[in-house]
Design a protein around this motif. Structure first.
Motif, PDB file in Angstrom:
ATOM      1  N   GLY A 190      37.753 -21.403  60.908  1.00  0.00           N
ATOM      2  CA  GLY A 190      38.288 -20.265  60.925  1.00  0.00           C
ATOM      3  C   GLY A 190      37.441 -19.125  60.803  1.00  0.00           C
ATOM      4  O   GLY A 190      36.374 -19.275  60.594  1.00  0.00           O
ATOM      5  N   ALA A 191      38.154 -18.141  60.560  1.00  0.00           N
ATOM      6  CA  ALA A 191      37.459 -16.666  60.395  1.00  0.00           C
ATOM      7  C   ALA A 191      36.787 -16.714  58.788  1.00  0.00           C
ATOM      8  O   ALA A 191      37.249 -17.198  57.842  1.00  0.00           O
ATOM      9  N   TRP A 192      35.579 -16.034  58.905  1.00  0.00           N
ATOM     10  CA  TRP A 192      34.829 -15.852  57.731  1.00  0.00           C
ATOM     11  C   TRP A 192      35.478 -14.855  56.733  1.00  0.00           C
ATOM     12  O   TRP A 192      35.956 -13.838  57.238  1.00  0.00           O
ATOM     13  N   PRO A 193      35.639 -15.156  55.566  1.00  0.00           N
ATOM     14  CA  PRO A 193      36.591 -14.102  54.750  1.00  0.00           C
ATOM     15  C   PRO A 193      35.652 -13.018  54.182  1.00  0.00           C
ATOM     16  O   PRO A 193      34.420 -13.115  54.288  1.00  0.00           O
ATOM     17  N   SER A 194      36.202 -11.801  54.000  1.00  0.00           N
ATOM     18  CA  SER A 194      35.825 -10.673  53.483  1.00  0.00           C
ATOM     19  C   SER A 194      35.812 -10.936  51.721  1.00  0.00           C
ATOM     20  O   SER A 194      36.807 -11.486  51.294  1.00  0.00           O
ATOM     21  N   ASP A 195      35.022 -10.397  51.097  1.00  0.00           N
ATOM     22  CA  ASP A 195      35.106 -10.376  49.597  1.00  0.00           C
ATOM     23  C   ASP A 195      35.982  -9.207  48.944  1.00  0.00           C
ATOM     24  O   ASP A 195      36.218  -8.400  49.638  1.00  0.00           O
ATOM     25  N   THR A 196      36.416  -9.636  47.628  1.00  0.00           N
ATOM     26  CA  THR A 196      37.391  -8.775  46.977  1.00  0.00           C
ATOM     27  C   THR A 196      36.518  -8.098  46.121  1.00  0.00           C
ATOM     28  O   THR A 196      37.016  -7.157  45.260  1.00  0.00           O
ATOM     29  N   GLY A 197      35.205  -8.130  46.087  1.00  0.00           N
ATOM     30  CA  GLY A 197      34.270  -7.331  45.181  1.00  0.00           C
ATOM     31  C   GLY A 197      33.215  -8.116  44.890  1.00  0.00           C
ATOM     32  O   GLY A 197      32.853  -9.232  45.529  1.00  0.00           O
ATOM     33  N   SER A 198      32.054  -7.798  44.097  1.00  0.00           N
ATOM     34  CA  SER A 198      30.912  -8.454  44.114  1.00  0.00           C
ATOM     35  C   SER A 198      30.522  -8.554  42.503  1.00  0.00           C
ATOM     36  O   SER A 198      30.849  -7.506  41.888  1.00  0.00           O
ATOM     37  N   VAL A 199      29.622  -9.439  42.270  1.00  0.00           N
ATOM     38  CA  VAL A 199      29.429  -9.687  40.873  1.00  0.00           C
ATOM     39  C   VAL A 199      27.777  -9.999  40.900  1.00  0.00           C
ATOM     40  O   VAL A 199      27.146 -11.083  41.443  1.00  0.00           O
ATOM     41  N   HIS A 200      27.051  -9.452  40.423  1.00  0.00           N
ATOM     42  CA  HIS A 200      25.571  -9.437  40.269  1.00  0.00           C
ATOM     43  C   HIS A 200      25.232 -10.389  39.071  1.00  0.00           C
ATOM     44  O   HIS A 200      25.528  -9.958  37.894  1.00  0.00           O
ATOM     45  N   GLN A 201      24.958 -11.442  39.371  1.00  0.00           N
ATOM     46  CA  GLN A 201      24.668 -12.552  38.259  1.00  0.00           C
ATOM     47  C   GLN A 201      23.251 -13.234  38.195  1.00  0.00           C
ATOM     48  O   GLN A 201      22.589 -13.666  39.114  1.00  0.00           O
ATOM     49  N   THR A 202      22.622 -12.861  37.087  1.00  0.00           N
ATOM     50  CA  THR A 202      21.115 -13.207  37.058  1.00  0.00           C
ATOM     51  C   THR A 202      20.916 -14.302  36.225  1.00  0.00           C
ATOM     52  O   THR A 202      19.677 -14.936  36.171  1.00  0.00           O
TER      53      THR A 202
END
Length: 410
Positions: A190-202
Motif C-alpha cells: 500500500g501507499a506510504w503514510p504521511s505523519d501527523t506531526g513529529s516528536v524529537h526523542q533523545t
C-alpha cells in the motif's frame, strides 16, 4: 433521543430549503453516480468525523465489526471495490480479504455492519450515490439504507451502521485512492503514510504494554548508521503492543521487544541499526509484525536474538539487505522461527537468513518480489566471537519452507 432529534432537524431543514426555493424542480439535477477504479485500493473518510472506515483490531474472522478510526492508511483501512454488476460493488478489505456485510440480512436502521466471506449477497452490495464536495453515500442493495457513522459519533472505535438515506454528513464518505491493487487482497504494497506531526526523542521510551503513536514521526537517537549497540527508540514489555508509529532517522536500534509483542502499523522511513529486535529467551515467545513497512535497512531490518517465532504479515520492505535475520553468533543460541505472509519486497537482497544447524525454520506465503531477491539463506550458527558461515539458499522442505506458488515476481 439525540438521534431522533437529529433526524427531525434534518427533515425540518429540507422543508425550509423547499419553501425558500419555491419548488425542488428548480434545483439542478443530481450528478451522475461516482465511478471507482476496481483495480485500486481506497481509504473511505467520513465527512462528519474525519475518520476512516476501519476493520476493528485487525480482525480476520467472519462477523468482525466495522468501525471508524483515525486515518493511518493501514491495510485494515484499505478497501477495493469489486463489481457485482448493475452499478453495485462489494467492498473488500485489504487486510482480511473479506467484504462489508449487513449482518444477518438485517433491513432495519441501526443494523450492525461487519465483515464476512465474499458471497456476493445483496446484503454485501452497495451502490454509490453522489453528495456535494466530492463525497458519496453507500447505499446497501438489500436494505436500501445508507452506511453511516452511528449516532454522529466522532470517536475512534465508534460503530458504523446503516440508516435511511438522509444525505447527512455522517453518511457521506470521501474516497481516497491509494494505488493499484491485486486480486488477492493484502500483499503489503500500500501507499506510504504521511505523519501527523513529529516528536524529537533523545532518550529510550519504555512504553509498557501499550503505546499508540497516533501516526506521529519519532526520531532523535543514535547517528542514523549501522553501528552496533545503539539505544532503541522504544522498549515494549512482554505481551505489549506498539502501533501507529512512524520512525525516522536517526532512530538508533528501533524497537526492542523484551518478550512476546505486537508491532502494528509501524513504518520506518530509514532503518538505522535495526528496525526491531526480538529478545525473549522463551521458546513460546510470539512476536507479530502486522502492517507497516521499512526503507533503507542497508544491513538487516528485523533481528531475532531470542527464541520463539516471529510472524511478519502484510508488510513491505524497500531498499534493504535482509528483512529478517536469526542471530548466528549471539551469546546464547536458540532455535528460531519466522513466518512471512503477505510481504512485498523492492530492491531488497534477502528475505530471511536462518541457522539450519540449530533447527531454525522460515515459512513463506503470498510473497511479492519486485526484481529479484533470495528468499531464504541458510547459515551454520556459531558461538559469539565467530562469524557464521553461509551454507546455501532455497526451499528444502525442512528449514526453508515455500513453493513456487508462494512467490510472485514482478
Amino acid at each position: 433521543m439525540l438521534r431522533q432529534l437529529l433526524r427531525r432537524l434534518s427533515v425540518a431543514a429540507t422543508a425550509v430549503v423547499t419553501a425558500l426555493t419555491g419548488a425542488l424542480a428548480v434545483l439542478p439535477p443530481p450528478a451522475q453516480a461516482a465511478t471507482v477504479d476496481t483495480g485500486a485500493w481506497y481509504v473511505l473518510v467520513n465527512r462528519h468525523s474525519g475518520k476512516a472506515l476501519d476493520l476493528y483490531d485487525f480482525a480476520a474472522a467472519d462477523g468482525a465489526p466495522i468501525v471508524q478510526w483515525a486515518r493511518n492508511d493501514g491495510n485494515q483501512q484499505q478497501w477495493r471495490f469489486v463489481s457485482s454488476g448493475d452499478g453495485y460493488y462489494r467492498l473488500k478489505s485489504r487486510h482480511s480479504g473479506k467484504v462489508l456485510d449487513v449482518y444477518e440480512w438485517n433491513a432495519e436502521g441501526g443494523a450492525q455492519i461487519v465483515q464476512w466471506a465474499d458471497l456476493n449477497g445483496w446484503n454485501q452490495q452497495f451502490r454509490l450515490a453522489d453528495s456535494d464536495g466530492g463525497h458519496v453515500r453507500l447505499i446497501n442493495r438489500h436494505s436500501g439504507k445508507a452506511l453511516e457513522a452511528w449516532e454522529w459519533a466522532t470517536s475512534d472505535g465508534a460503530r458504523v451502521s446503516q440508516w435511511d438515506d438522509l444525505n447527512g454528513a455522517n453518511q457521506q464518505w470521501r474516497l481516497v485512492k491509494l494505488g493499484s491493487g491485486d486480486s488477492g487482497g493484502g500483499d503489503g504494497s500500500g501507499a506510504w503514510p504521511s505523519d501527523t506531526g513529529s516528536v524529537h526523542q533523545t532518550e529510550t521510551r519504555e512504553v509498557g504494554t501499550f503505546f499508540d503513536g497516533g501516526m506521529k514521526r519519532y526520531y532523535g537517537i543514535g547517528d542514523g548508521g549501522q553501528g552496533e549497540s545503539q539505544d532503541p527508540m522504544f522498549v515494549v514489555a512482554n505481551g505489549g503492543t506498539i502501533q501507529n508509529v512512524i520512525i525516522d532517522a536517526p532512530a538508533g536500534d528501533g524497537i526492542h521487544c523484551e518478550g512476546s509483542c505486537t508491532i502494528r502499523n509501524v513504518w520506518w522511513n530509514d532503518v538505522g541499526e535495526d528496525a526491531a529486535t526480538f529478545k525473549s529467551p522463551s521458546s513460546s515467545a510470539r512476536y507479530l509484525v502486522e502492517g507497516g513497512g521499512a526503507k533503507s535497512g542497508s544491513d538487516k531490518v528485523f533481528q531475532h536474538n531470542g527464541a520463539g517465532t516471529v510472524t511478519i504479515r502484510d508488510f513491505q520492505v524497500h531498499s534493504s539487505g535482509k528483512l529478517y535475520r536469526a542471530c548466528g553468533n549471539c551469546s546464547s543460541s536458540y532455535q528460531r522461527h519466522v513466518v512471512m505472509d503477505g510481504v512485498t519486497a523492492r530492491s531488497t537482497k534477502v528475505l530471511a537468513g536462518i541457522n539450519t544447524n540449530w533447527g531454525d525454520t522460515a515459512r513463506f506465503s503470498r510473497i511479492t518480489v519486485y526484481g529479484s531477491a533470495t528468499i531464504c539463506e541458510k547459515y551454520r550458527g556459531v558461538p559469539k566471537g565467530s562469524e557464521p558461515e553461509k551454507i546455501g539458499s532455497g526451499a528444502d522442505g525442512v528449514n526453508c519452507l515455500y513453493s513456487s506458488s508462494d512467490i510472485t515476481y514482478r
